[in-house]
Scaffold this active site. Structure first.
Site, PDB file in Angstrom:
ATOM      1  N   HIS A 155       0.834  -1.210   0.000  1.00 59.93           N
ATOM      2  CA  HIS A 155       0.000   0.000   0.000  1.00 59.93           C
ATOM      3  C   HIS A 155       0.873   1.267   0.000  1.00 59.93           C
ATOM      4  O   HIS A 155       0.740   2.126  -0.880  1.00 59.93           O
ATOM      5  CB  HIS A 155      -0.922  -0.028   1.234  1.00 59.93           C
ATOM      6  CG  HIS A 155      -1.850   1.140   1.342  1.00 59.93           C
ATOM      7  ND1 HIS A 155      -3.167   1.084   0.960  1.00 59.93           N
ATOM      8  CD2 HIS A 155      -1.645   2.409   1.784  1.00 59.93           C
ATOM      9  CE1 HIS A 155      -3.743   2.261   1.164  1.00 59.93           C
ATOM     10  NE2 HIS A 155      -2.839   3.091   1.677  1.00 59.93           N
ATOM     11  N   GLU A 156       1.771   1.345   0.975  1.00 61.03           N
ATOM     12  CA  GLU A 156       2.604   2.551   1.073  1.00 61.03           C
ATOM     13  C   GLU A 156       3.535   2.670  -0.136  1.00 61.03           C
ATOM     14  O   GLU A 156       3.864   3.780  -0.567  1.00 61.03           O
ATOM     15  CB  GLU A 156       3.396   2.557   2.375  1.00 61.03           C
ATOM     16  CG  GLU A 156       2.536   2.583   3.640  1.00 61.03           C
ATOM     17  CD  GLU A 156       1.498   3.692   3.665  1.00 61.03           C
ATOM     18  OE1 GLU A 156       1.774   4.782   3.097  1.00 61.03           O
ATOM     19  OE2 GLU A 156       0.399   3.478   4.223  1.00 61.03           O
ATOM     20  N   GLU A 173      -4.287   8.014  -3.341  1.00 61.93           N
ATOM     21  CA  GLU A 173      -4.811   6.749  -2.825  1.00 61.93           C
ATOM     22  C   GLU A 173      -5.023   5.750  -3.960  1.00 61.93           C
ATOM     23  O   GLU A 173      -4.962   4.534  -3.735  1.00 61.93           O
ATOM     24  CB  GLU A 173      -6.124   7.018  -2.069  1.00 61.93           C
ATOM     25  CG  GLU A 173      -6.649   5.846  -1.273  1.00 61.93           C
ATOM     26  CD  GLU A 173      -5.865   5.548   0.006  1.00 61.93           C
ATOM     27  OE1 GLU A 173      -4.948   6.320   0.353  1.00 61.93           O
ATOM     28  OE2 GLU A 173      -6.181   4.528   0.651  1.00 61.93           O
TER      29      GLU A 173
END
Lengths: 499, 499
Positions: free
Chosen positions: A261-262, A291
């Site tokens: 995700h990061e 995002e």
């Protein structure tokens, strides 16, 4: 070279340096700072933020902007920079000092109240602060101005140019198509796979995550990976993009997927062209756009069948005991196992956006004067039942679960789901352009995906507003359709069901 | 409360915040920053330093100072703060912008030239930059002003109030008493003990060092210990004092004693009273005072017979194979083994100050116009022969070994030796007050030593200039005598010789 442009570059470069120092101090605060450094760090950040704000508000910037806005010889990069800086300048100068200060103070007080209200399961401690917060946020919206309704102004802070009505259309489609398929999928999924809760040594998890994010393209020469209780990514400066992951011994997926995700956020930041950096056009256009990359790398890539096979092969080398005999299909099911959760941050890919949609519905109702703060706990529970299909047993696990409202972050939640919708739409488009990716993803080779994103998305910086860039790339404005189709076909395939 | 004082507090607090952000960015640069972050970091530091310098130079500060300097109702803390800020303000405002800028540019160029001249063993590449540097530094000294001679002004930057003539007296005593005993000690010491060069696992070394510095009093709740190629300590802010150590697999003493050294600096910073922080009086009075603490903890405590016994006991638990059968006397000899070295930073406690004295002699000669830069390599070799007793085989290991002169750090070297002299004098005084410390040091209990330093030294902050504080504590001005006596009796005892 245009003199006004040179002046603009000088001022924004200096501003960029100050903001970098702030971002570094914030990153350090979460990751490295010893506990007793907290009070001084708060003062350092306040002083530095005031300096940055003062410099942004400098009337000289207004004059430079006016001159450049009447200059029709600007390049696209210059034009976009002027447009972005105008937005920031107007937001910084329009709000009266008094309102800014009152909001900052209220945020600190309300956050403090929230930290006490949640463990005591007592919404009434937060209520008066939240009531005042809504009042001030309405004032803020009215001062800044809005297009169709007040909530537009709040949304605009995080998703510039996006209208409430547009989000309602997308979330409406999401609701209509997603809610009916949640229960059949959860029924088909059955029990939580045991491998998810086995014990995995944390240093090995963290080593694996670091290896994995390097493999998909995170540049460690231009960044770091650390650990923190709440994973996040920060672009400290050009050549210095930092991300954190979180690991828990009995939650192996947390370190893997917080890293994926990061890394999505980080790859985006590392992909902004060097010549855009230190200019307003070097920013990411919106939180939803940001995002979209975390969700794309975490879910579209990371939770795909071929990439989960790649993960299993290399994870099993490190954890042979726990993963002996686990097949690729079993592992693929494990990384995608859905369940209903009371808590947004614990929710899975299937139900996460329902949590966001319920917050959006409540926020909009409050800013349309259709819902009062005192009625929020009841409305929360009703909305959770409607959207997620369960009723919170307490306010602590209900309306008090997130700290965001206490710090005035209204208009922020929708960007999480916008990102999810964008991610699915972008990955759809990429697959149309690139053809079948399964063989390469099974080998952990994400170079063509990254190249496509780099060429079409990261390289654009803030040349265009979010919606415009998305429309350019997709060939049409983004909708919820690709995401819903993606989920439908994923779970149909996974459990052999027809949705 | 005095209004001018309140204004002063507000301005210096803000300045303190900015300086903290700079110190954090510098620490991070050495310890955490990814390689590609370098160019942006240089810009961030330059912008932030300019902001800090501008704020310090603000004429409003001059007005506040004038008002407070005529106010006879100030407390000692207020009076000292005004005196310290006056010094900083005058130094910041007296130098013309042009000279400051020219010096900054020359430092960057000269440092660049040094990085090439040293590996090529070619002093001529550095010479023109150094000649210009001496010219500009003379201008700087003359602009700031001095008491007896030009070099006083340079010294004053690092050791406020100290005169060249006073250093000459101390270093003269050092020379007269130290040089005759060096060779007898080295002869008696014999071969380098084998245990110094065995292989020791680095993570275990670092774990031990962290344990040891915690044991002597470093507060990890208010600080960190990291690793870096050049160990250093930085007080980032109140409650955040960071130190680094260096470890090498075949140099066990490096991690232990770089940790003890930096911990001395760190204990001093952690010992400054909270109510002094964010005020000018919260600074350490001089570099020599700072170095006195690193030397005291590294040598007076760390290399003492009882404390080396404590180290051995706990080190042998971690490295049983390498230290099996090593006795306490053998280990004590190893931690104190002396040898002549060409390179200052590799020198031991016995010969280190001779390296400093030779640099001081050369610096003073240049600023008295008694030595020209072109004659520096020859003069260096002669002085090394005279002071250290060996002749460098090349300029690379001679006049080019340190980078300090290339960045204009004239007047800085003497503070290393002043610190050593202060350390011996302070520890002497402490032992007179506290009585025999051997039993407690053998148990690793340094609490009474730390308590004495806290009460007499750390708690004073910058209430008094360095020499005044030293004289108050010692009951007389500091001299080289305690240090020479300490060395003499240590080595007499160690090798059973009469010096």
């Amino acid at each position: 070279m245009n003199k006004a442009w040179e002046q603009l570059v000088e001022r924004v470069s200096e501003l960029e340096d100050i903001v970098s120092a702030i971002k570094l101090a914030s990153y350090d605060q979460e990751v490295f700072m010893p506990p007793k450094g907290g009070p001084a760090r708060a003062k350092i950040l306040a002083t530095m933020s005031a300096i940055a704000h003062d410099r942004l508000k400098n009337p000289a910037i207004g004059e430079i902007l006016l001159e450049l806005e009447h200059d029709d010889s600007l390049t696209p990069l210059q034009g976009a920079s002027v447009r972005v800086l105008r937005r920031d300048f107007d937001k910084a100068t329009k709000l009266p000092e008094k309102l800014v200060r009152e909001l900052a103070e209220l945020e600190a007080q309300a956050y403090q109240a929230w930290t006490q209200a949640r463990p005591q399961n007592d919404f009434s401690q937060l209520q008066p602060f939240l009531e005042r917060m809504i009042e001030l946020k309405k004032q803020q919206a009215d001062t800044i101005g809005w297009t169709e309704e007040r909530y537009d102004a709040l949304l605009d802070d995080f998703e510039p140019g996006m209208l409430t009505s547009e989000v309602e259309v997308m979330f409406g489609e999401l609701e209509a198509k997603l809610r009916p398929i949640v229960q059949p999928i959860i029924d088909a999924a059955g029990e939580r796979p045991a491998l998810l809760s086995l014990s995995y040594d944390r240093p090995t998890q963290e080593e694996f995550s670091a290896w994995l994010v390097g493999r998909v393209g995170f540049d460690f020469e231009g960044g770091r990976l650390d650990t923190s209780p709440h994973p996040f990514t920060s672009e400290v400066s050009q050549g210095d993009v930092r991300q954190t992951i979180r690991s828990e011994e009995t939650a192996i997926m947390m370190s893997i997927y917080s890293g994926m995700h990061e890394t999505g956020h980080a790859l985006y930041e590392q992909g902004i062209p060097d010549e855009f950096r230190r200019l307003p056009v070097g920013q990411v256009p919106s939180l939803g756009m940001h995002e979209s990359q975390s969700r794309l790398w975490e879910n579209q890539v990371g939770r795909s069948r071929p990439f989960s096979e790649f993960i299993l092969a290399h994870l099993a080398e490190r954890f042979p005991e726990q993963l002996r005999g686990v097949g690729t299909e079993e592992f693929y099911r494990a990384v995608n196992h859905p369940s209903r959760s009371l808590i947004r941050v614990a929710a899975d890919e299937l139900t996460y956006n329902l949590h966001v949609a319920l917050r959006f519905e409540l926020e909009v109702a409050m800013f349309r004067d259709e819902l009062e703060v005192k009625d929020l706990p009841g409305a929360w529970n009703e909305a959770t039942e409607k959207w997620v299909g369960i009723t919170p047993p307490s306010d602590a696990d209900g309306v008090l679960q997130d700290m965001h409202w206490s710090i005035g972050a209204f208009g922020y939640f929708p960007t999480y789901s916008l990102g999810t919708l964008y991610a699915a739409a972008l990955f759809d488009r990429a697959k149309k352009d690139l053809g079948n990716l399964n063989d390469e993803l099974r080998e952990g080779d994400t170079s063509r995906v990254l190249g496509w994103l780099q060429d079409n998305f990261y390289s654009q910086g803030y040349l265009y507003p979010a919606k415009e860039l998305m429309t350019k790339i997709l060939g049409e404005p983004p909708t919820a359709t690709p995401f819903v189709n993606y989920l439908r076909s994923k779970y149909e395939d996974l459990y052999g069901i027809k949705l």
